[in-house]
Motif scaffolding. Structure first.
Motif, PDB file in Angstrom:
ATOM      1  N   UNK A 129       0.844  -1.193   0.000  1.00 31.85           N
ATOM      2  CA  UNK A 129       0.000   0.000   0.000  1.00 31.85           C
ATOM      3  C   UNK A 129       0.882   1.247   0.000  1.00 31.85           C
ATOM      4  N   UNK A 130       0.319   2.409  -0.326  1.00 36.65           N
ATOM      5  CA  UNK A 130       1.126   3.635  -0.307  1.00 36.65           C
ATOM      6  C   UNK A 130       1.818   3.894   1.029  1.00 36.65           C
ATOM      7  N   UNK A 131       1.192   3.472   2.134  1.00 35.04           N
ATOM      8  CA  UNK A 131       1.818   3.700   3.444  1.00 35.04           C
ATOM      9  C   UNK A 131       3.070   2.843   3.637  1.00 35.04           C
ATOM     10  N   UNK A 132       3.252   1.799   2.825  1.00 33.08           N
ATOM     11  CA  UNK A 132       4.429   0.935   2.914  1.00 33.08           C
ATOM     12  C   UNK A 132       5.541   1.394   1.986  1.00 33.08           C
ATOM     13  N   UNK A 133       5.250   2.356   1.113  1.00 36.12           N
ATOM     14  CA  UNK A 133       6.168   2.708   0.029  1.00 36.12           C
ATOM     15  C   UNK A 133       7.019   3.914   0.372  1.00 36.12           C
ATOM     16  N   UNK A 134       8.115   4.052  -0.369  1.00 38.31           N
ATOM     17  CA  UNK A 134       8.967   5.232  -0.246  1.00 38.31           C
ATOM     18  C   UNK A 134       8.551   6.271  -1.281  1.00 38.31           C
ATOM     19  N   UNK A 135       9.365   7.283  -1.442  1.00 38.05           N
ATOM     20  CA  UNK A 135       9.037   8.387  -2.328  1.00 38.05           C
ATOM     21  C   UNK A 135       9.039   7.978  -3.805  1.00 38.05           C
ATOM     22  N   UNK A 136       9.561   6.805  -4.131  1.00 37.38           N
ATOM     23  CA  UNK A 136       9.583   6.331  -5.519  1.00 37.38           C
ATOM     24  C   UNK A 136       8.410   5.412  -5.838  1.00 37.38           C
ATOM     25  N   UNK A 137       7.517   5.226  -4.883  1.00 38.92           N
ATOM     26  CA  UNK A 137       6.412   4.313  -5.105  1.00 38.92           C
ATOM     27  C   UNK A 137       6.808   2.858  -5.002  1.00 38.92           C
TER      28      UNK A 137
ATOM     29  N   UNK B 277      15.430  -7.315  -6.957  1.00 38.99           N
ATOM     30  CA  UNK B 277      14.482  -6.410  -7.590  1.00 38.99           C
ATOM     31  C   UNK B 277      13.793  -5.576  -6.520  1.00 38.99           C
ATOM     32  N   UNK B 278      13.104  -4.532  -6.944  1.00 42.57           N
ATOM     33  CA  UNK B 278      12.271  -3.743  -6.050  1.00 42.57           C
ATOM     34  C   UNK B 278      10.812  -4.143  -6.247  1.00 42.57           C
ATOM     35  N   UNK B 279       9.944  -3.689  -5.355  1.00 43.89           N
ATOM     36  CA  UNK B 279       8.525  -4.068  -5.375  1.00 43.89           C
ATOM     37  C   UNK B 279       7.686  -2.797  -5.380  1.00 43.89           C
ATOM     38  N   UNK B 280       6.722  -2.723  -6.272  1.00 41.68           N
ATOM     39  CA  UNK B 280       5.925  -1.520  -6.421  1.00 41.68           C
ATOM     40  C   UNK B 280       4.611  -1.551  -5.662  1.00 41.68           C
ATOM     41  N   UNK B 281       4.020  -0.386  -5.489  1.00 44.27           N
ATOM     42  CA  UNK B 281       2.700  -0.276  -4.865  1.00 44.27           C
ATOM     43  C   UNK B 281       1.686  -1.064  -5.698  1.00 44.27           C
ATOM     44  N   UNK B 282       0.828  -1.821  -5.022  1.00 38.96           N
ATOM     45  CA  UNK B 282      -0.171  -2.634  -5.702  1.00 38.96           C
ATOM     46  C   UNK B 282       0.266  -4.055  -5.953  1.00 38.96           C
ATOM     47  N   UNK B 283       1.552  -4.329  -5.832  1.00 37.22           N
ATOM     48  CA  UNK B 283       2.031  -5.693  -5.999  1.00 37.22           C
ATOM     49  C   UNK B 283       1.996  -6.418  -4.658  1.00 37.22           C
TER      50      UNK B 283
END
Length: 562
Positions: A37-45, A84-90
């Motif tokens: 979720x957005x609350x778990x993400x950094x400034x890069x999403x 790898x990195x992980x994006x919002x929504x994944x």
């Protein structure tokens, strides 16, 4: 956007069916799935690495406690490399299970994968190993029950866990030796660069008050929370060097030195130790105190960051100007640690099929080569799908000699000439460690009238970690500058070979010999595979006779093998 690999690989192990027809599942296995979720993400999403570390630690702790039946605490975490990195929504899928239990500690394997719900694809993010210790109960110190591996994958991890534990126990000693022996790197050229960033500018200090939400069910500060706070200050420090958003790529192995509790003030300090062309090392320290008491050292970690461009490629970083004295020391030590990381990645992390036949040996990588040598043999021994064309690469025999005696007699390759006609000459080049010796071996020509072959072999020896483990003698080729190939010999190479020695009842011992065929050794075994020769049978009949004749001659063995 998350960094998604082009060719995701399957992550699920093949199903293992029990005798009653049920599908087997490891009793210590814990799975956690979290949507980012957005609350778990950094400034890069992208999912914050600190948040991921918290989820990983929580899942692993639950697995450890399921096996132990009591509260457990995080003792250490091995190197972590984020692919790898992980994006919002994944979706983040984390699987943890106990690979092996020792007296009061256990190794937990952690696999993190990412799932895209829209494309139904999954890919690996990272793989880690954490050590947990069972807390004392009112009855005293906990004695953990043994893990019983059932599948081939579990048997392999169970065997390798003993070797990884050995590496952890000597890790600090290895690092200190390498740092003290590394050549002094000059920092004067960095001081001359006008555009170099002063290291002091990257210094970060932050204080966190440990509150009940930060504590686990044992009222101690959650290990994952400490790691997340450390990652946070390290990211700020890295950002100050490059004035950009850095991406965490790896965390070196670290140990929790002591506990932290609710009410502690946790002091977190970070600074960029060195900036290389495409990456930087950030050192982070966590200390705790309450009231007027002195600071308690909780943890120290070294994190590697990169800055990625729009094509997800690493950017060139600014140079750093270290502070006098301590700054120069950190600068030089970071160079040594980078070499250690490259050695580990080159020797340990890559797949066995990608390891070159012969790896250069030097004192800085000798422990990792030894680890890889024994681990490769254990993986070969754990295989169950032997087929007819490779059956001759595994030979078994039984002797009426104690396993310890067999181990000592076979450990010194110089004595192999007495029973193996392929060993014409054998000399010790160096005793690199009490468990490792490098030999030069000369073998006959594979063709009539051709050149004889020579091999430079690293022999790594291991005694059992527990009563149910075998003795191991692993062999692989290495290269030494002082012993280059010569015109008089064809230089042969061995990828993986060696003995596993199992103690049986009534002083009987089972000996299994493995040899992963390479061009250098294939001619010696090709006729046996085709059924045209009894060479293997004769050689191991000779080996059995040698062991029987010399089982009482241990006093005459060289001290290097005892």
């Amino acid at each position: 956007m998350a960094n998604e690999p082009r060719d995701p690989m399957p992550l699920e192990e093949p199903m293992f069916i029990l005798g009653n027809g049920e599908v087997y599942r490891n009793q210590t296995e814990i799975k956690m799935s979290q949507i980012v979720l957005p609350c778990h993400a950094n400034y890069c999403g992208e999912l914050s690495a600190g948040q991921l570390l918290k989820w990983m630690d929580s899942t692993a702790c639950l697995s450890a406690e399921r096996h132990a039946g009591c509260s457990c605490i995080t003792a250490s975490v091995d190197d972590i490399h984020f692919e790898t990195t992980i994006g919002v929504g994944q979706v983040v899928n984390i699987t943890a299970k106990v690979n092996r239990a020792f007296t009061s500690s256990m190794e937990v394997g952690i696999l993190v994968s990412c799932e895209d719900l829209f494309s139904d694809r999954q890919w690996k993010v990272c793989h880690a190993f954490a050590t947990f210790v069972a807390r004392r109960t009112e009855a005293g110190k906990v004695q953990l029950k043994q893990v019983i591996p059932r599948t081939q994958a579990e048997q392999m991890e169970y065997s390798l866990a003993a070797e990884r534990r050995r590496m952890r126990l000597i890790h600090a000693e290895i690092i200190n030796d390498l740092l003290s022996s590394c050549s002094s790197q000059t920092v004067s050229e960095c001081l001359d660069y006008q555009e170099a960033v002063p290291a002091e500018r990257t210094r970060v200090e932050s204080v966190e008050l440990v509150l009940p939400p930060h504590a686990n069910h044992q009222v101690s500060t959650f290990g994952g929370q400490i790691m997340a706070w450390m990652e946070n200050v390290a990211t700020i420090s890295a950002s100050r060097l490059c004035n950009a958003h850095p991406t965490l790529r790896s965390i070196d192995m670290f140990h929790f030195r002591g506990p932290s509790h609710i009410g502690d003030r946790l002091v977190l300090k970070a600074i960029v130790n060195n900036a290389f062309k495409k990456s930087m090392e950030v050192g982070v320290c966590a200390e705790a105190y309450q009231g007027g008491e002195p600071l308690r050292h909780i943890n120290t970690a070294f994190m590697t960051f990169e800055v990625l461009d729009n094509d997800r490629k690493p950017c060139t970083l600014p140079r750093i100007r270290p502070e006098p004295v301590d700054g120069k020391r950190r600068f030089q030590e970071a160079i040594a640690r980078k070499k250690i990381r490259l050695d580990r990645k080159y020797i340990i992390s890559c797949k066995q099929s990608e390891v070159p036949l012969s790896v250069p040996w030097d004192p800085s990588n000798q422990m990792y080569l030894s680890y890889n040598n024994v681990s490769a043999l254990k993986m070969l021994a754990a295989r169950t799908n032997w087929v007819l064309t490779s059956e001759k690469n595994k030979v078994e025999t039984h002797v009426a000699v104690a396993a310890e005696q067999v181990f000592l007699l076979l450990s010194d390759l110089r004595r192999r000439k007495a029973w193996d006609h392929h060993y014409q000459e054998c000399e010790v080049i160096t005793d690199s460690h009490e468990d490792d010796t490098i030999y030069r071996v000369v073998t006959p020509s594979v063709t009539k009238g051709g050149k004889v072959q020579d091999f430079i072999l690293l022999a790594s020896r291991r005694r059992p970690c527990d009563s149910g483990d075998p003795y191991m003698i692993a062999l692989r080729s290495v290269t030494l500058p002082a012993y280059p190939p010569t015109e008089d010999y064809n230089r042969g190479e061995v990828l993986c070979a060696g003995f596993s020695i199992w103690e049986e009842e009534n002083s009987f011992t089972k000996i299994s010999y493995y040899n992963q065929a390479t061009p250098g050794v294939l001619p010696y075994i090709s006729t046996d595979i085709a059924g045209l020769s009894s060479s293997f049978y004769c050689t191991f009949a000779s080996c059995s006779a040698f062991l029987e004749e010399n089982k009482d001659s241990l006093a005459s063995l060289p001290t290097s093998t005892l």
